[in-house]
Write a protein that holds these residues in place. Sequence first.
Motif, PDB file in Angstrom:
ATOM      1  N   UNK A   6       0.835  -1.211   0.000  1.00 33.21           N
ATOM      2  CA  UNK A   6       0.000   0.000   0.000  1.00 33.21           C
ATOM      3  C   UNK A   6       0.868   1.259   0.000  1.00 33.21           C
ATOM      4  N   UNK A   7       1.966   1.230   0.747  1.00 38.50           N
ATOM      5  CA  UNK A   7       2.883   2.377   0.778  1.00 38.50           C
ATOM      6  C   UNK A   7       3.522   2.584  -0.590  1.00 38.50           C
ATOM      7  N   UNK A   8       3.902   1.503  -1.246  1.00 35.03           N
ATOM      8  CA  UNK A   8       4.477   1.591  -2.592  1.00 35.03           C
ATOM      9  C   UNK A   8       3.465   2.198  -3.549  1.00 35.03           C
ATOM     10  N   UNK A   9       2.243   1.720  -3.492  1.00 33.64           N
ATOM     11  CA  UNK A   9       1.188   2.238  -4.382  1.00 33.64           C
ATOM     12  C   UNK A   9       0.965   3.722  -4.127  1.00 33.64           C
ATOM     13  N   UNK A  10       0.897   4.112  -2.865  1.00 34.70           N
ATOM     14  CA  UNK A  10       0.680   5.519  -2.530  1.00 34.70           C
ATOM     15  C   UNK A  10       1.811   6.390  -3.091  1.00 34.70           C
ATOM     16  N   UNK A  11       3.040   5.945  -2.951  1.00 37.40           N
ATOM     17  CA  UNK A  11       4.180   6.712  -3.464  1.00 37.40           C
ATOM     18  C   UNK A  11       4.151   6.789  -4.991  1.00 37.40           C
ATOM     19  N   UNK A  12       3.819   5.694  -5.644  1.00 38.60           N
ATOM     20  CA  UNK A  12       3.770   5.702  -7.108  1.00 38.60           C
ATOM     21  C   UNK A  12       2.606   6.533  -7.637  1.00 38.60           C
ATOM     22  N   UNK A  13       1.491   6.559  -6.907  1.00 38.29           N
ATOM     23  CA  UNK A  13       0.380   7.422  -7.312  1.00 38.29           C
ATOM     24  C   UNK A  13       0.781   8.887  -7.233  1.00 38.29           C
ATOM     25  N   UNK A  14       1.597   9.230  -6.239  1.00 39.67           N
ATOM     26  CA  UNK A  14       2.042  10.617  -6.078  1.00 39.67           C
ATOM     27  C   UNK A  14       3.113  10.982  -7.095  1.00 39.67           C
ATOM     28  N   UNK A  15       3.970  10.024  -7.440  1.00 44.91           N
ATOM     29  CA  UNK A  15       5.066  10.289  -8.372  1.00 44.91           C
ATOM     30  C   UNK A  15       5.440   8.999  -9.083  1.00 44.91           C
ATOM     31  N   UNK A  16       4.857   8.768 -10.229  1.00 41.19           N
ATOM     32  CA  UNK A  16       5.111   7.558 -10.996  1.00 41.19           C
ATOM     33  C   UNK A  16       6.501   7.496 -11.603  1.00 41.19           C
ATOM     34  N   UNK A  17       7.237   8.600 -11.552  1.00 40.87           N
ATOM     35  CA  UNK A  17       8.586   8.636 -12.130  1.00 40.87           C
ATOM     36  C   UNK A  17       9.682   8.493 -11.081  1.00 40.87           C
ATOM     37  N   UNK A  18       9.313   8.242  -9.840  1.00 43.25           N
ATOM     38  CA  UNK A  18      10.301   8.083  -8.779  1.00 43.25           C
ATOM     39  C   UNK A  18      11.199   6.887  -9.118  1.00 43.25           C
ATOM     40  N   UNK A  19      12.487   7.017  -8.849  1.00 42.88           N
ATOM     41  CA  UNK A  19      13.395   5.894  -9.104  1.00 42.88           C
ATOM     42  C   UNK A  19      13.131   4.795  -8.093  1.00 42.88           C
ATOM     43  N   UNK A  20      13.524   3.588  -8.443  1.00 41.61           N
ATOM     44  CA  UNK A  20      13.343   2.472  -7.521  1.00 41.61           C
ATOM     45  C   UNK A  20      14.130   2.704  -6.237  1.00 41.61           C
ATOM     46  N   UNK A  21      15.335   3.259  -6.348  1.00 42.10           N
ATOM     47  CA  UNK A  21      16.142   3.511  -5.150  1.00 42.10           C
ATOM     48  C   UNK A  21      15.445   4.498  -4.217  1.00 42.10           C
ATOM     49  N   UNK A  50       1.484   3.676 -15.928  1.00 37.60           N
ATOM     50  CA  UNK A  50       2.063   4.916 -15.434  1.00 37.60           C
ATOM     51  C   UNK A  50       1.662   6.008 -16.409  1.00 37.60           C
ATOM     52  N   UNK A  51       1.230   7.145 -15.886  1.00 33.31           N
ATOM     53  CA  UNK A  51       0.655   8.181 -16.730  1.00 33.31           C
ATOM     54  C   UNK A  51       1.245   9.545 -16.404  1.00 33.31           C
ATOM     55  N   UNK A  52       1.259  10.393 -17.401  1.00 35.35           N
ATOM     56  CA  UNK A  52       1.680  11.778 -17.195  1.00 35.35           C
ATOM     57  C   UNK A  52       0.465  12.618 -16.840  1.00 35.35           C
ATOM     58  N   UNK A  53       0.616  13.527 -15.882  1.00 30.53           N
ATOM     59  CA  UNK A  53      -0.425  14.512 -15.599  1.00 30.53           C
ATOM     60  C   UNK A  53      -0.167  15.698 -16.513  1.00 30.53           C
ATOM     61  N   UNK A  54      -1.161  16.081 -17.261  1.00 31.67           N
ATOM     62  CA  UNK A  54      -1.014  17.131 -18.260  1.00 31.67           C
ATOM     63  C   UNK A  54      -1.839  18.346 -17.843  1.00 31.67           C
ATOM     64  N   UNK A  55      -1.254  19.514 -17.959  1.00 31.51           N
ATOM     65  CA  UNK A  55      -1.970  20.758 -17.675  1.00 31.51           C
ATOM     66  C   UNK A  55      -2.977  20.973 -18.801  1.00 31.51           C
ATOM     67  N   UNK A  56      -4.284  20.933 -18.494  1.00 31.82           N
ATOM     68  CA  UNK A  56      -5.292  21.076 -19.557  1.00 31.82           C
ATOM     69  C   UNK A  56      -5.160  22.384 -20.341  1.00 31.82           C
ATOM     70  N   UNK A  57      -4.836  23.473 -19.684  1.00 33.78           N
ATOM     71  CA  UNK A  57      -4.702  24.756 -20.384  1.00 33.78           C
ATOM     72  C   UNK A  57      -3.546  24.701 -21.372  1.00 33.78           C
ATOM     73  N   UNK A  58      -2.423  24.136 -20.951  1.00 31.22           N
ATOM     74  CA  UNK A  58      -1.257  24.053 -21.836  1.00 31.22           C
ATOM     75  C   UNK A  58      -1.524  23.131 -23.027  1.00 31.22           C
ATOM     76  N   UNK A  59      -2.402  22.151 -22.837  1.00 30.19           N
ATOM     77  CA  UNK A  59      -2.728  21.211 -23.909  1.00 30.19           C
ATOM     78  C   UNK A  59      -3.911  21.675 -24.760  1.00 30.19           C
TER      79      UNK A  59
END
Length: 143
Positions: A6-21, A50-59
């Motif tokens: 659950x902790x891993x999932x929470x961290x990945x939801x917050x930042x899917x690009x975090x390194x494994x280390x 894993x998904x990118x969050x995109x700024x709707x205005x910029x897109x």
Amino acid sequence: MDDLDRAIIMELEADGRVTNAELALRVGLTPAPCLRRVRRLEQDGVITGYHARVDPAAAGRAFEVLVNVDLAMKDRATVLAFEERVAGFPEVVEFRRMFGLPDYFVRVATESLQHYESFVTDMLEDVPGIARVDSHLTMKHIK
């Protein structure tokens, strides 16, 4: 699934690009067992991508409308055809069939009010089987 998963999932939801280390450090594991857990969560279908969050205005899609849609006919063929067609519209960013009313909840993102009007008139209302389209404009996005 345990508290570490659950902790891993929470961290990945917050930042899917975090390194494994870094992920391992955040959840209190060493890198190898952390990576094994992440791979297991992926294989088990808990982590589906894993998904990118995109700024709707910029897109160019800052104008968002929440749309309730009711169908005139609810036979299987009408429902399936409606769902297939509407799901294919690039302006549709979320699409749910609901219990009760409305029949469908659709979140639409366009460039402007004019583009939204064109989407409804030329695309959405052209789909057979629609009885009613009810648009809701957001005053303020809170969360």
